[in-house]
Design an enzyme around this catalytic site. Structure first.
Site, PDB file in Angstrom:
ATOM      1  N   ASP A 193       0.631  -1.154  -0.078  1.00  0.00           N
ATOM      2  CA  ASP A 193       0.063  -0.096   0.036  1.00  0.00           C
ATOM      3  C   ASP A 193       0.681   1.169   0.060  1.00  0.00           C
ATOM      4  O   ASP A 193       0.789   2.130   0.900  1.00  0.00           O
ATOM      5  CB  ASP A 193      -1.040  -0.066   1.245  1.00  0.00           C
ATOM      6  CG  ASP A 193      -1.854  -1.265   1.282  1.00  0.00           C
ATOM      7  OD1 ASP A 193      -3.061  -1.036   1.038  1.00  0.00           O
ATOM      8  OD2 ASP A 193      -1.475  -2.261   1.238  1.00  0.00           O
ATOM      9  N   ASP A 220      -1.853  -2.531  -4.194  1.00  0.00           N
ATOM     10  CA  ASP A 220      -2.260  -1.055  -3.789  1.00  0.00           C
ATOM     11  C   ASP A 220      -0.502  -0.603  -4.213  1.00  0.00           C
ATOM     12  O   ASP A 220      -0.164   0.180  -3.356  1.00  0.00           O
ATOM     13  CB  ASP A 220      -2.637  -0.731  -2.640  1.00  0.00           C
ATOM     14  CG  ASP A 220      -3.975  -1.212  -2.489  1.00  0.00           C
ATOM     15  OD1 ASP A 220      -4.580  -1.699  -3.354  1.00  0.00           O
ATOM     16  OD2 ASP A 220      -4.779  -1.037  -1.549  1.00  0.00           O
ATOM     17  N   TYR A 223      -2.188   4.131  -6.224  1.00  0.00           N
ATOM     18  CA  TYR A 223      -3.531   4.681  -5.703  1.00  0.00           C
ATOM     19  C   TYR A 223      -4.151   5.878  -6.794  1.00  0.00           C
ATOM     20  O   TYR A 223      -4.678   7.100  -6.584  1.00  0.00           O
ATOM     21  CB  TYR A 223      -3.182   5.539  -4.290  1.00  0.00           C
ATOM     22  CG  TYR A 223      -3.388   4.621  -3.121  1.00  0.00           C
ATOM     23  CD1 TYR A 223      -4.388   4.383  -2.533  1.00  0.00           C
ATOM     24  CD2 TYR A 223      -2.132   3.701  -2.957  1.00  0.00           C
ATOM     25  CE1 TYR A 223      -4.462   3.624  -1.299  1.00  0.00           C
ATOM     26  CE2 TYR A 223      -2.233   2.859  -1.830  1.00  0.00           C
ATOM     27  CZ  TYR A 223      -3.301   2.481  -1.237  1.00  0.00           C
ATOM     28  OH  TYR A 223      -3.505   1.799  -0.004  1.00  0.00           O
ATOM     29  N   ASN A 253      -7.133  -3.591  -4.576  1.00  0.00           N
ATOM     30  CA  ASN A 253      -8.362  -3.021  -4.652  1.00  0.00           C
ATOM     31  C   ASN A 253      -8.231  -2.010  -5.709  1.00  0.00           C
ATOM     32  O   ASN A 253      -8.885  -1.686  -6.418  1.00  0.00           O
ATOM     33  CB  ASN A 253      -9.476  -2.898  -3.546  1.00  0.00           C
ATOM     34  CG  ASN A 253      -8.777  -2.103  -2.486  1.00  0.00           C
ATOM     35  OD1 ASN A 253      -7.414  -2.504  -1.910  1.00  0.00           O
ATOM     36  ND2 ASN A 253      -9.329  -1.367  -2.044  1.00  0.00           N
ATOM     37  N   HIS A 351     -11.278  -3.355   7.426  1.00  0.00           N
ATOM     38  CA  HIS A 351     -11.551  -4.485   6.586  1.00  0.00           C
ATOM     39  C   HIS A 351     -11.828  -5.788   7.178  1.00  0.00           C
ATOM     40  O   HIS A 351     -11.247  -6.682   6.903  1.00  0.00           O
ATOM     41  CB  HIS A 351     -10.201  -4.528   5.856  1.00  0.00           C
ATOM     42  CG  HIS A 351     -10.058  -3.246   4.927  1.00  0.00           C
ATOM     43  ND1 HIS A 351     -10.962  -2.864   3.929  1.00  0.00           N
ATOM     44  CD2 HIS A 351      -8.955  -2.349   4.912  1.00  0.00           C
ATOM     45  CE1 HIS A 351     -10.356  -1.547   3.519  1.00  0.00           C
ATOM     46  NE2 HIS A 351      -9.439  -1.357   3.931  1.00  0.00           N
ATOM     47  N   HIS A 378      -3.287  -4.062   2.374  1.00  0.00           N
ATOM     48  CA  HIS A 378      -4.865  -3.580   2.577  1.00  0.00           C
ATOM     49  C   HIS A 378      -4.959  -2.887   3.812  1.00  0.00           C
ATOM     50  O   HIS A 378      -5.580  -1.846   3.886  1.00  0.00           O
ATOM     51  CB  HIS A 378      -5.769  -4.960   2.395  1.00  0.00           C
ATOM     52  CG  HIS A 378      -7.116  -4.570   2.124  1.00  0.00           C
ATOM     53  ND1 HIS A 378      -7.485  -3.748   1.245  1.00  0.00           N
ATOM     54  CD2 HIS A 378      -8.339  -5.250   2.607  1.00  0.00           C
ATOM     55  CE1 HIS A 378      -8.733  -3.705   1.107  1.00  0.00           C
ATOM     56  NE2 HIS A 378      -9.371  -4.556   1.736  1.00  0.00           N
ATOM     57  N   VAL A 379      -4.796  -3.439   4.905  1.00  0.00           N
ATOM     58  CA  VAL A 379      -5.082  -2.864   6.305  1.00  0.00           C
ATOM     59  C   VAL A 379      -3.796  -1.852   6.256  1.00  0.00           C
ATOM     60  O   VAL A 379      -2.742  -2.472   6.253  1.00  0.00           O
ATOM     61  CB  VAL A 379      -5.166  -3.491   7.512  1.00  0.00           C
ATOM     62  CG1 VAL A 379      -5.336  -3.028   8.597  1.00  0.00           C
ATOM     63  CG2 VAL A 379      -6.505  -4.613   7.229  1.00  0.00           C
ATOM     64  N   HIS A 380      -4.132  -0.476   6.747  1.00  0.00           N
ATOM     65  CA  HIS A 380      -2.860   0.359   6.740  1.00  0.00           C
ATOM     66  C   HIS A 380      -2.483   0.594   7.840  1.00  0.00           C
ATOM     67  O   HIS A 380      -2.601   1.566   8.698  1.00  0.00           O
ATOM     68  CB  HIS A 380      -3.667   1.699   6.099  1.00  0.00           C
ATOM     69  CG  HIS A 380      -4.069   1.647   4.931  1.00  0.00           C
ATOM     70  ND1 HIS A 380      -4.860   2.895   4.272  1.00  0.00           N
ATOM     71  CD2 HIS A 380      -3.957   0.906   3.823  1.00  0.00           C
ATOM     72  CE1 HIS A 380      -5.349   2.377   3.120  1.00  0.00           C
ATOM     73  NE2 HIS A 380      -4.633   1.427   2.724  1.00  0.00           N
TER      74      HIS A 380
END
Length: 475
Positions: A193, A220, A223, A253, A351, A378-380
């Site tokens: 991410d 990710d 962005y 995503n 999430h 996914h999870v920041h």
């Protein structure tokens, strides 16, 4: 118990490292002494680990860090070319990826037509070898058209060697990369991410200061989120690193970018810009969204999974994964690691439950193959779990790590489930990156480096023992 991590070189000196022994369960976390005989790069690693262990105690079970993250940083604006003297054939957004044991793909973009040729050699300014590849482009929503996206596969290449290269015969920009070693030790950087904010830039600076062999990114990337020029600015932002070391990625995503009726094909930009070796090696997948590869002469097998393509039993990804894992010879492959975007285990409130269906479908495959570690994004935030299978501690299950904290513009996920699950060992909502050094056939060192006011701080570390070397897991 004493672990000898390296063969004895000459000259040598002993470095004593205290580390958690994985021979015990993580709640007891017994300390053992590791004797490392090393010189050069290995000695630097050993001293760094020694310093980390001296400055921080081993992380105890169920620890939620009290660290408070400084204020967010704005998105970097790099929508225009970073090259003042650039012209239409100037290569930009250059990155390299592995293709088999001794081949590499070079990908770059030019604004105008240019030959898809890479010239390369082991001396700066001299390019005795060349390969010609292919050129593609794509349009998006009838409002954007990409530059010319070139890629060429070069090789065979020698291991642990610096090569100099130029793209499209452009004399204004020379790049260089170092090929990875053909044997252990082997060091990965893992960061998810990323995005393109001030925190991203700090993360990249910390990564650039590390002596690593390959970067793994569990989804990710840019962005861009439908605004395609952000893909270009991201490519320019990461180019100094991605053109010098192998970058291997999977999708998240934010790469989907599907618009009903107008853009029905998902992952259009991602697939065009970041082509991975899905059609190479002993286990081609047929899809750029999931694939695998070997490094260090086959000592480490890396599996890149797709969270946003079908994964249940009977689907193409499931059938491919089943065959890929069945083809691993653990007598030769010391470590197996997997990357996926959506975490299968997660105690952050962000999430929650999104990875459960994929875990239900595929976890047994990874467990049966004795996969050593699974890294997700996914999870920041950062979170490390103990070895887990079927939501319970299991000494033969993988270590699960969430590392979706590269620096994205959406900010950190700061709220966690309370109480902390027994399987969750350490969690903290901070930006940072991780490093996994596979030291030898039995041990790998994992460290998580928090971005603390622009300084990389080791906030979590763990010695991981190969499940292939554990007799209890190979009955």
């Amino acid at each position: 118990m004493v672990h000898r991590l390296f063969a004895l070189p000459r000259p040598w000196f002993p470095v004593f490292i205290y580390s958690p022994s994985f021979g015990c369960s993580l709640d007891r976390c017994v300390l053992s002494v590791c004797i490392t005989m090393a010189t050069g790069r290995k000695a630097i690693l050993a001293l760094a680990v020694l310093a980390a262990c001296c400055l921080s105690v081993s992380v105890s079970r169920a620890l939620t860090s009290p660290y408070v993250r400084p204020k967010p940083r704005t998105t970097i604006s790099e929508l225009k070319s970073l090259l003042d003297d650039a012209h239409g054939q100037t290569p930009q957004q250059v990155h390299v990826s592995t293709v088999g044991s001794d081949m590499m793909r070079v990908t770059w973009i030019t604004e105008d037509d240019a030959p898809p040729m890479v010239e390369y050699g082991t001396t700066s300014g001299q390019y005795p070898f060349s390969e010609t590849g292919t050129t593609t482009s794509y349009s998006y929503l009838a409002l954007y058209r990409s530059g010319n996206i070139h890629d060429a596969v070069i090789g065979p290449l020698k291991p642990s060697t610096t090569y100099y290269y130029r793209c499209s015969s452009d004399q204004s920009r020379e790049f260089s990369f170092r090929t990875p070693p053909s044997s252990l030790p082997f060091e990965f950087v893992i960061a998810g991410d990323l995005g393109q904010t001030g925190w991203t830039k700090t993360t990249l600076q910390h990564i650039a200061a590390a002596d690593y062999d390959m970067l793994l990114l569990p989804g990710d990337l840019s962005y861009a989120d439908f605004f395609q020029p952000r893909w270009d600015s991201y490519g320019r932002l990461v180019e100094p690193l991605a053109s010098a070391r192998l970058w291997m990625v999977t999708q998240g995503n934010h790469e989907i970018e599907k618009v009903p009726l107008l853009e029905p094909r998902a992952f259009k930009a991602y697939n065009a810009r970041w082509r991975m070796p899905y059609d190479a090696g002993a286990s081609p997948s047929g899809s750029n969204l999931y694939y695998s590869f070997d490094v260090a002469g086959g000592a480490v097998h890396v599996v890149m999974l797709g969270s946003y393509t079908d994964y249940v039993a009977g689907t193409a990804q499931y059938e491919w994964l089943q065959g890929d894992l069945a083809g691993i010879d653990r007598r030769k492959t010391a470590f197996v690691v997997a990357l996926v975007h959506v975490p299968w285990y997660n105690s952050n409130k962000a999430h929650q439950g999104e990875g459960d269906d994929m875990r239900d479908a595929m976890e047994a495959l990874l467990y049966g193959a004795r996969v050593d570690a699974v890294f997700a994004g996914h999870v920041h935030a950062y979170e490390r779990f103990t070895r887990v299978y079927d939501d319970r501690e299991d000494p033969c299950g993988p270590v699960y790590v969430t590392i979706g904290d590269g620096g994205n513009r959406e900010g950190l996920a700061e709220k966690y489930v309370d109480p902390q699950p027994k399987t969750s060992v350490f969690r903290e909502a901070s930006f940072g990156h991780g490093r996994l050094q596979v030291v030898n056939a039995t041990h790998a060192l994992w460290t998580w480096h928090r971005n603390d006011d622009d300084e990389p701080v080791i906030a979590d570390h763990l010695w991981i023992s190969s499940l292939a070397s554990n007799p209890a897991c190979n009955k």
